[in-house]
Design an enzyme around this catalytic site. Structure first.
Site: not given
Ligand SMILES: C[S@@+](CC[C@H](N)C(=O)[O-])C[C@H]1O[C@@H](n2cnc3c(N)ncnc32)[C@H](O)[C@@H]1O
Length: 221
Positions: A50, A75, A124, A160
């Site tokens: 991920e 991350d 992002d 989104d």
């Protein structure tokens, strides 16, 4: 720096499944590169990454549902990743790891054909043109993923952001890659996979604002 952040950084160092290699260490040769399964997971299960995992809800949620796969969340934000690292440590999940590193360095962490699947959750969007290269679905990033992907490896994107979703569809089209599935609203597609039920921090935030959640998956060749 806030005390809570420092405490999380300190606790991350104690987790046996949390790695934050220094740049020099990557250049010298990261010991698990090409050996994640033999040296760390100690099995032959498929490896799923991920990218930009934030608090790691997705990595942990998938690992709980699919114990026959190995999950690694990446991350740069250690204090966020602490959440997923702590939960998976407390639950004694053996098929999870976290790597604190820039995704730009992914080829130092994984070897050719080491990764079976990629998830990119609410990345992002980097809306301004000069930052296009920073989008995790840009051609530059896809090239990095391709170097470590097994043949037929699937990339999943959940977002989104309509601009980023359209941009990714354009990249897929321009590179003539097989688009396996896409929807502009997962809630209107009862056929979407079970894993779409796992909701990250950012997904909850956008859902609360009424933004439809988009999803697509494609292969890199
Ligand atoms: C908007 S947040 C989404 C986090 C999580 N996936 C979620 O849905 O809640 C994007 C995350 O990607 C990480 N990120 C962005 N670019 C990155 C890069 N090049 N390397 C590593 N992490 C990156 C950020 O640190 C941040 O945690």
């Amino acid at each position: 720096m806030p005390k809570r952040k420092l405490e999380r950084f300190a606790e991350n160092k104690t987790f046996p499944h949390f790695f934050q290699p220094h740049y020099d260490e990557l250049l010298e040769g990261f010991p698990f590169r090409g050996k994640w399964n033999s040296m760390f997971f100690k099995n032959d299960f498929p490896i799923v990454l991920e990218l930009g995992c934030g608090k790691g809800e997705f990595t942990v949620g998938l690992a709980q549902r699919f114990p026959e796969k190995n999950y690694i969340g990446m991350d740069v934000k250690g204090a966020r990743m602490w959440r997923g690292a702590k939960t998976s440590h407390q639950s004694e999940l053996k098929n999870v790891a976290f790597v604190r590193s820039k995704i730009q360095g992914i080829n130092f962490l994984f070897d050719t054909e080491e990764v079976d699947e990629f998830w990119i959750t609410f990345p992002d969007p980097h809306p301004n043109k000069p930052r296009t290269k920073k989008r995790l679905t840009s051609p530059d990033f896809l090239d990095r993923y391709r170097k470590i992907a097994k043949p037929g490896a699937v990339v999943h994107l959940k977002t989104d952001n309509a601009m980023l979703f359209d941009y990714t569809l354009d990249v897929i089209r321009e590179q003539n890659l097989p688009l396996l599935f896409h929807t502009f609203d997962v809630d209107k597609n009862p056929g979407t996979e079970l894993v779409l039920e796992i909701r990250t921090f950012y997904e909850e935030m956008f859902r609360n604002k009424g933004v439809p959640i988009k999803y697509l998956k494609f292969t890199l060749q």
